[in-house]
Design an enzyme around this catalytic site. Structure first.
Site, PDB file in Angstrom:
ATOM      1  N   ASP A  83       5.533   4.693   5.101  1.00  0.00           N
ATOM      2  CA  ASP A  83       5.578   5.940   6.448  1.00  0.00           C
ATOM      3  C   ASP A  83       7.121   5.177   7.740  1.00  0.00           C
ATOM      4  O   ASP A  83       7.198   5.986   8.665  1.00  0.00           O
ATOM      5  CB  ASP A  83       4.361   6.108   7.083  1.00  0.00           C
ATOM      6  CG  ASP A  83       3.257   7.151   5.984  1.00  0.00           C
ATOM      7  OD1 ASP A  83       3.761   7.342   5.501  1.00  0.00           O
ATOM      8  OD2 ASP A  83       1.787   6.530   6.060  1.00  0.00           O
ATOM      9  N   GLY A  87       0.781  -1.404   0.267  1.00  0.00           N
ATOM     10  CA  GLY A  87       0.052  -0.268   0.009  1.00  0.00           C
ATOM     11  C   GLY A  87       0.961   1.705   0.086  1.00  0.00           C
ATOM     12  O   GLY A  87       1.290   1.172   0.145  1.00  0.00           O
ATOM     13  N   SER A  88       0.159   2.370  -0.198  1.00  0.00           N
ATOM     14  CA  SER A  88       0.985   3.423  -0.263  1.00  0.00           C
ATOM     15  C   SER A  88       1.263   4.446   1.651  1.00  0.00           C
ATOM     16  O   SER A  88       2.194   5.094   1.360  1.00  0.00           O
ATOM     17  CB  SER A  88      -0.107   4.487  -0.783  1.00  0.00           C
ATOM     18  OG  SER A  88      -1.392   5.034   0.054  1.00  0.00           O
ATOM     19  N   CYS A  89       1.262   3.176   2.264  1.00  0.00           N
ATOM     20  CA  CYS A  89       1.039   4.361   3.457  1.00  0.00           C
ATOM     21  C   CYS A  89       2.458   3.665   4.638  1.00  0.00           C
ATOM     22  O   CYS A  89       3.585   3.950   5.010  1.00  0.00           O
ATOM     23  CB  CYS A  89       0.370   3.925   4.265  1.00  0.00           C
ATOM     24  SG  CYS A  89      -1.743   5.763   3.701  1.00  0.00           S
ATOM     25  N   PHE A  90       1.490   2.345   4.947  1.00  0.00           N
ATOM     26  CA  PHE A  90       2.333   1.259   5.788  1.00  0.00           C
ATOM     27  C   PHE A  90       4.004   1.476   5.037  1.00  0.00           C
ATOM     28  O   PHE A  90       5.375   1.975   5.979  1.00  0.00           O
ATOM     29  CB  PHE A  90       2.199   0.061   6.053  1.00  0.00           C
ATOM     30  CG  PHE A  90       1.001  -0.271   6.933  1.00  0.00           C
ATOM     31  CD1 PHE A  90       0.108   1.317   7.129  1.00  0.00           C
ATOM     32  CD2 PHE A  90       0.556  -1.280   6.718  1.00  0.00           C
ATOM     33  CE1 PHE A  90      -0.789   1.108   8.089  1.00  0.00           C
ATOM     34  CE2 PHE A  90      -0.502  -1.189   8.294  1.00  0.00           C
ATOM     35  CZ  PHE A  90      -1.323  -0.461   9.102  1.00  0.00           C
TER      36      PHE A  90
END
Ligand code: NAD
Length: 427
Positions: A269, A263-266
């Site tokens: 980030d 995904g684009s986050c975990f």
């Protein structure tokens, strides 16, 4: 209220549509005229459950889109920055897009009469709102923060696939503002949502978002490491975690081992927090391990496959699931990406199927076979890798009969079929 939302991707479009549903007047700003046209026609530029209905309901009424910052800012009181914050080549946060959007926003604020509030919703490392965004706005507008414009940080916690639901029914809303006036205006936007607001400063709000994602990623990598140990012991890790999750201090969520998180986050980030910690002279060993476990995890499926089939050169391997998770067309950091790369490097022929994400994956792997059903991808295959937890894969069983060898390596613990050679990743 009159709100502008900068960036019409996953977060921006959902934020805009949901604010419109809450009764606000919304103007979306994107540099991509194609996305702007789509929104004005009531078509979401990305897939999210319930988003199309909201856009169709509000487009041309209380939501419109433009590429023109001056127009959007002049006609609204508050702007949300929802542009991407990718990783740079070293894994650190790349604030280039946030800086560009802040500059355009600042210049538009400079041309407008009256007070305006700037809110960062993009995920940014602590200190960004106050030390990067506010100074850029100040310089580009020639206006004073706290006097002529307000500012704050309002992180987004939505899950892709359930984003509209999560926006309207959040577990938490965090407003980190530079002053009380900004806080009051940002908080008022959420007045019709039933959720307690955590009021804080921008740096704390930024940190809350990173800690949230890093903790969830840590739970996943921890569960994967335990799963790998369980596999070697012949213990069912799902039984272990089911019992462990009954401890109220732990909770049963995010304890499923499998092919890892994407995904684009975990991934981005956790890497950004690692980068920020290192910049401050701290070595975040635990967070580094979270990433390392996640990188090795999907490749273990290739080892399991090869342990059964031998060399993969020339063999047809079906990959079921390309999206990073179910109910989305998003393939960013999907665990299918390193798996397909490894299969191609080993000379395998890849046939694939995903109900939504095939078109996006074509940009990365134009040369593999994209099928319009699981059965077509499985036809004649020497093995199958299950990468994404799509509901429609749960019922697969007789379909595996069309394979040359019905060997299934399951990365998501979802195939229940007696008649196949089944290999669980961690179970
Ligand atoms: P995205 O890449 O899907 O969308 C970003 C949009 O910004 C694109 O439409 C792009 O055209 C537009 N854009 C780029 N430069 C611009 C500019 N100068 N002016 C106006 N528009 C511009 O990104 P996303 O997934 O929506 O993520 C946005 C932010 O929200 C990121 O910081 C991300 O970490 C964070 N976030 C994402 C999620 C998620 O699930 N996707 C969840 C929570 C937070």
């Amino acid at each position: 209220m009159k709100v502008s939302v900068i960036g019409s991707g996953y977060v921006g479009t959902v934020t805009a549509a949901c604010f419109a549903e809450l009764g606000h007047n919304v103007v979306c700003i994107d540099i991509d005229p194609g996305k702007v046209d789509m929104i004005n026609r009531g078509q979401p530029p990305i897939y999210e459950e319930g988003l199309e209905e909201l856009l169709k309901k509000h487009a041309g009424k209380n939501i419109r889109a433009t590429t023109d910052y001056d127009d959007a800012v002049a006609n609204t009181d508050i702007s949300f920055i929802c542009v991407g914050t990718p990783s740079d080549d070293n894994g650190n946060i790349d604030l280039g897009i946030v800086k560009a959007a802040s500059k355009s926003l600042g210049s538009a604020i400079g041309k407008k009469d009256g007070y305006h509030v700037v809110v960062v919703k993009s995920t940014v490392v602590p200190e960004t709102t106050e030390k990067v965004v506010v100074p850029i706005i100040e310089q580009a507008s020639g206006r004073k923060p706290g006097v002529d414009f307000g500012a704050g940080m309002n992180p987004e916690f939505l899950r892709e696939g359930k984003a509209v639901h999560d926006f309207m029914h959040p577990d938490k809303i965090v407003v980190g503002a530079i002053d009380q006036r900004s806080d009051d205006i940002i908080s008022a936007l959420y007045a019709n949502i039933k959720c307690q607001i955590t009021h804080t400063d921008p740096g704390t709000a930024e940190m809350i978002k990173y800690v949230n994602n890093s903790f969830l990623a840590t739970k996943i990598s921890f569960s994967n490491e335990i799963g790998n140990i369980c596999k070697k012991l012949g213990i069912d890790t799902y039984k272990v975690m089911e019992a462990v999750g009954k401890d109220s201090r732990i909770s049963p969520n995010f304890l499923n081992s499998g092919a890892g998180f994407g995904g684009s986050c975990f991934p981005k980030d956790v890497k950004a927090l690692i980068g920020k910690a290192k910049e401050l002279g701290y070595e975040p060993g635990l967070l580094e391990s979270v990433i390392n476990v996640n990188e090795v995890q999907p490749l273990m499926m290739i080892d399991l496959l090869e342990s059964r089939t031998g060399e993969l050169e020339g063999k047809r391997i079906a990959v079921l699931g390309l999206a990073f998770k179910n109910d989305t067309d998003d393939i960013r950091e999907s665990r299918a990406i390193p798996v397909i790369r490894a299969l191609l490097d080993k000379g395998a022929k890849v046939s694939s199927y995903d109900p939504m994400a095939a078109d996006n994956m074509k940009a990365i792997y134009p040369g593999i076979e994209y099928c319009d059903s699981a059965v077509k991808a499985l036809e004649g295959a020497n093995g199958c890798l299950v990468m994404t937890e799509w509901d429609e894969f749960k019922g697969l069983c007789s379909e595996f009969k069309v394979m040359h060898r019905p060997l299934v390596v399951d990365g998501r613990n979802m195939i229940r079929c007696e008649d196949i050679e089944y290999v669980g990743l961690c179970w």
